[in-house]
Write an enzyme that holds these catalytic residues in place. Structure first.
Site, PDB file in Angstrom:
ATOM      1  N   ARG A  72       0.829  -1.213   0.000  1.00 43.95           N
ATOM      2  CA  ARG A  72       0.000   0.000   0.000  1.00 43.95           C
ATOM      3  C   ARG A  72       0.865   1.267   0.000  1.00 43.95           C
ATOM      4  O   ARG A  72       0.505   2.288   0.591  1.00 43.95           O
ATOM      5  CB  ARG A  72      -0.971   0.049   1.195  1.00 43.95           C
ATOM      6  CG  ARG A  72      -1.917  -1.101   1.286  1.00 43.95           C
ATOM      7  CD  ARG A  72      -2.839  -1.220   0.074  1.00 43.95           C
ATOM      8  NE  ARG A  72      -3.584  -2.447   0.209  1.00 43.95           N
ATOM      9  CZ  ARG A  72      -3.156  -3.627  -0.290  1.00 43.95           C
ATOM     10  NH1 ARG A  72      -2.046  -3.687  -1.005  1.00 43.95           N
ATOM     11  NH2 ARG A  72      -3.871  -4.709  -0.122  1.00 43.95           N
ATOM     12  N   CYS A 124     -10.486  -1.203   3.895  1.00 41.53           N
ATOM     13  CA  CYS A 124      -9.733  -1.512   5.125  1.00 41.53           C
ATOM     14  C   CYS A 124      -9.135  -0.232   5.699  1.00 41.53           C
ATOM     15  O   CYS A 124      -8.504   0.540   4.982  1.00 41.53           O
ATOM     16  CB  CYS A 124      -8.625  -2.515   4.826  1.00 41.53           C
ATOM     17  SG  CYS A 124      -9.292  -4.160   4.563  1.00 41.53           S
ATOM     18  N   GLU A 166      -4.340   2.820   6.855  1.00 42.29           N
ATOM     19  CA  GLU A 166      -4.223   2.746   5.393  1.00 42.29           C
ATOM     20  C   GLU A 166      -5.059   3.888   4.780  1.00 42.29           C
ATOM     21  O   GLU A 166      -4.670   4.513   3.805  1.00 42.29           O
ATOM     22  CB  GLU A 166      -4.761   1.383   4.926  1.00 42.29           C
ATOM     23  CG  GLU A 166      -4.791   1.226   3.431  1.00 42.29           C
ATOM     24  CD  GLU A 166      -5.229  -0.177   3.005  1.00 42.29           C
ATOM     25  OE1 GLU A 166      -4.931  -1.161   3.718  1.00 42.29           O
ATOM     26  OE2 GLU A 166      -5.870  -0.272   1.957  1.00 42.29           O
TER      27      GLU A 166
HETATM   28  C1  LIG Z   1     -15.651  -1.208  -0.423  1.00 41.89           C
HETATM   29  C2  LIG Z   1     -14.192  -0.899  -0.615  1.00 41.89           C
HETATM   30  C3  LIG Z   1     -13.313  -1.929  -0.929  1.00 41.89           C
HETATM   31  C4  LIG Z   1     -11.947  -1.654  -1.083  1.00 41.89           C
HETATM   32  N1  LIG Z   1     -11.115  -2.691  -1.379  1.00 41.89           N
HETATM   33  C5  LIG Z   1      -9.782  -2.455  -1.518  1.00 41.89           C
HETATM   34  C6  LIG Z   1      -8.884  -3.533  -1.811  1.00 41.89           C
HETATM   35  O1  LIG Z   1      -9.276  -4.682  -1.962  1.00 41.89           O
HETATM   36  N2  LIG Z   1      -7.562  -3.236  -1.927  1.00 41.89           N
HETATM   37  C7  LIG Z   1      -7.075  -1.963  -1.794  1.00 41.89           C
HETATM   38  O2  LIG Z   1      -5.849  -1.756  -1.905  1.00 41.89           O
HETATM   39  N3  LIG Z   1      -7.915  -0.919  -1.513  1.00 41.89           N
HETATM   40  C8  LIG Z   1      -9.238  -1.135  -1.389  1.00 41.89           C
HETATM   41  N4  LIG Z   1     -10.091  -0.084  -1.111  1.00 41.89           N
HETATM   42  C9  LIG Z   1      -9.541   1.270  -0.905  1.00 41.89           C
HETATM   43  C10 LIG Z   1      -9.540   2.183  -2.154  1.00 41.89           C
HETATM   44  O3  LIG Z   1     -10.591   1.836  -3.042  1.00 41.89           O
HETATM   45  C11 LIG Z   1      -8.194   2.136  -2.896  1.00 41.89           C
HETATM   46  O4  LIG Z   1      -7.145   2.608  -2.074  1.00 41.89           O
HETATM   47  C12 LIG Z   1      -8.230   2.986  -4.187  1.00 41.89           C
HETATM   48  O5  LIG Z   1      -7.089   2.695  -4.931  1.00 41.89           O
HETATM   49  C13 LIG Z   1      -8.286   4.494  -3.940  1.00 41.89           C
HETATM   50  O6  LIG Z   1      -8.539   5.144  -5.181  1.00 41.89           O
HETATM   51  P1  LIG Z   1      -9.340   6.532  -5.230  1.00 41.89           P
HETATM   52  O7  LIG Z   1      -9.360   7.011  -6.620  1.00 41.89           O
HETATM   53  O8  LIG Z   1     -10.657   6.398  -4.580  1.00 41.89           O
HETATM   54  O9  LIG Z   1      -8.369   7.432  -4.347  1.00 41.89           O
HETATM   55  P2  LIG Z   1      -8.795   8.667  -3.428  1.00 41.89           P
HETATM   56  O10 LIG Z   1      -9.471   8.163  -2.195  1.00 41.89           O
HETATM   57  O11 LIG Z   1      -9.505   9.672  -4.238  1.00 41.89           O
HETATM   58  O12 LIG Z   1      -7.353   9.206  -3.025  1.00 41.89           O
HETATM   59  C14 LIG Z   1      -6.499   8.421  -2.220  1.00 41.89           C
HETATM   60  C15 LIG Z   1      -5.124   9.108  -2.187  1.00 41.89           C
HETATM   61  O13 LIG Z   1      -4.577   9.080  -3.514  1.00 41.89           O
HETATM   62  C16 LIG Z   1      -4.262  10.383  -3.952  1.00 41.89           C
HETATM   63  N5  LIG Z   1      -4.566  10.430  -5.387  1.00 41.89           N
HETATM   64  C17 LIG Z   1      -5.720  10.068  -5.988  1.00 41.89           C
HETATM   65  N6  LIG Z   1      -5.623  10.227  -7.319  1.00 41.89           N
HETATM   66  C18 LIG Z   1      -4.385  10.713  -7.562  1.00 41.89           C
HETATM   67  C19 LIG Z   1      -3.686  11.105  -8.756  1.00 41.89           C
HETATM   68  N7  LIG Z   1      -4.253  11.033  -9.954  1.00 41.89           N
HETATM   69  N8  LIG Z   1      -2.413  11.574  -8.632  1.00 41.89           N
HETATM   70  C20 LIG Z   1      -1.809  11.666  -7.408  1.00 41.89           C
HETATM   71  N9  LIG Z   1      -2.433  11.314  -6.254  1.00 41.89           N
HETATM   72  C21 LIG Z   1      -3.698  10.842  -6.330  1.00 41.89           C
HETATM   73  C22 LIG Z   1      -5.166  11.319  -3.136  1.00 41.89           C
HETATM   74  O14 LIG Z   1      -4.612  12.620  -3.007  1.00 41.89           O
HETATM   75  C23 LIG Z   1      -5.221  10.595  -1.790  1.00 41.89           C
HETATM   76  O15 LIG Z   1      -4.103  10.919  -0.990  1.00 41.89           O
HETATM   77  C24 LIG Z   1     -11.462  -0.330  -0.945  1.00 41.89           C
HETATM   78  C25 LIG Z   1     -12.365   0.715  -0.648  1.00 41.89           C
HETATM   79  C26 LIG Z   1     -13.714   0.429  -0.488  1.00 41.89           C
HETATM   80  C27 LIG Z   1     -14.660   1.566  -0.194  1.00 41.89           C
END
Ligand SMILES: Cc1cc2nc3c(=O)[nH]c(=O)nc-3n(C[C@H](O)[C@H](O)[C@H](O)COP(=O)(O)OP(=O)(O)OC[C@H]3O[C@@H](n4cnc5c(N)ncnc54)[C@H](O)[C@@H]3O)c2cc1C
Length: 283
Positions: free
Chosen positions: A161, A209, A279
């Site tokens: 992560r 998580c 995380e």
């Molecule tokens: C139901 C559920 C299940 C999930 N299952 C998993 C799983 O199995 N495995 C896992 O690893 N995670 C999981 N997650 C967590 C999450 O979905 C992941 O971490 C996902 O990759 C985050 O992407 P996001 O676009 O929503 O990021 P955001 O929440 O929008 O941002 C997260 C971070 O990334 C940065 N960021 C976002 N986009 C960019 C960009 N383009 N450039 C630079 N920085 C950026 C943001 O500034 C922030 O600090 C889950 C979440 C939920 C709600």
């Protein structure tokens, strides 16, 4: 002034937790020029800025974000042949996983059901079922100081992560993935998705998580062992289904989620002598 700039936008609408006060400024970005314009506008005006994808790993504060939120809405998708896919960072990571597996490509099976963007998945090095985003990744394009630079995979550090983007300022705008032919990938993906639905509160509002797994053990198991599964503070609840999920069961505030996080950390430290690390990004 930027043409699409909005003021006082509730971040609860941009977070899978459904929690968060208003962003003072909010810019929907559909092109690299939008992102670059937003970054330089914030710099010129001495305002902090933050790029977000789908807000599925963020806990936004109740008092809001006193700066500019850049909402990444860049969503082009190119199938360049032989399993090479180039996508913009706002593209749905889950959709990318499903589309590629349906066509018999392996490497992103685990992405199905992760509700993030491609940029967020690279930034977090999202993973599950022994796979992670960094493995099939070949390059990332990053916007910094108004210019886009292509960085080969070998020049980026990844860990559990973790990506070195967490230590830098640039915005991920595009990425290339090399997948491998494997006709069993889609059925494997369906099994993973089934498992996810059985073991996680998939339909509830959460950010996945909350804690990283400490080396050699599961954070969820530790939280369950210290008796905190199902504990509630206001509308925030440690999921009775999966103890590493905090869910917003209705009207939860960021402060309540943070109190539950503190409670978990102090209890697990006291009873198991393990320091759990978040995380979820506490913005
Ligand atoms: C139901 C559920 C299940 C999930 N299952 C998993 C799983 O199995 N495995 C896992 O690893 N995670 C999981 N997650 C967590 C999450 O979905 C992941 O971490 C996902 O990759 C985050 O992407 P996001 O676009 O929503 O990021 P955001 O929440 O929008 O941002 C997260 C971070 O990334 C940065 N960021 C976002 N986009 C960019 C960009 N383009 N450039 C630079 N920085 C950026 C943001 O500034 C922030 O600090 C889950 C979440 C939920 C709600």
């Amino acid at each position: 002034m930027l043409p699409y700039l909005q003021k006082n936008v509730p971040l609860s609408s941009y977070s899978t937790f459904g929690i968060g006060g208003e962003a003072s400024f909010f810019l929907p970005c559909k092109t690299i020029d939008d992102l670059a314009g937003g970054m330089s506008w914030a710099e010129e005006n001495g305002i902090i800025s933050l790029v977000i994808g789908h807000g599925s790993n963020c806990l936004f504060p109740d008092q809001g974000f006193p700066g500019l939120i850049l909402h990444n809405e860049l969503v082009s998708f190119e199938d360049q042949g032989s399993g090479f896919f180039v996508v913009e960072a706002g593209y749905s990571f889950s959709l990318l996983g499903v589309q590629t597996c349906r066509e018999g490509w392996s490497g992103l099976e685990f992405a199905a059901g992760i509700p993030g963007s491609v940029g967020g998945a690279i930034f977090m090095n999202a993973g599950a079922h022994g796979q992670e985003t960094s493995l099939p990744l070949r390059f990332v394009e990053v916007l910094e100081h108004g210019k886009v630079q292509r960085i080969p995979r070998q020049e980026i550090r990844f860990g559990y992560r973790f990506s070195s983007f967490q230590e830098k300022k640039g915005i991920i705008v595009r990425a290339g993935f090399q997948l491998q032919k494997d006709d069993a990938s889609y059925s494997r993906q369906l099994q993973m998705l089934e498992q996810r639905k059985k073991t996680q509160p998939y339909r509830e509002s959460s950010a996945g998580c909350v804690f990283r797994n400490p080396p050699g053990c599961s954070a969820g198991k530790l939280i369950e062992e210290v008796g905190l599964k199902g504990t509630r503070i206001g509308g925030a609840e440690i999921s009775p289904m999966h103890a590493n999920f905090i869910v917003n069961s209705g009207g939860a505030t960021s402060a309540q989620v943070k109190q539950l996080i503190d409670l978990v950390q102090s209890t697990v430290l006291e009873k198991r002598n393990v320091r759990l690390q978040c995380e979820v990004r506490l913005i």
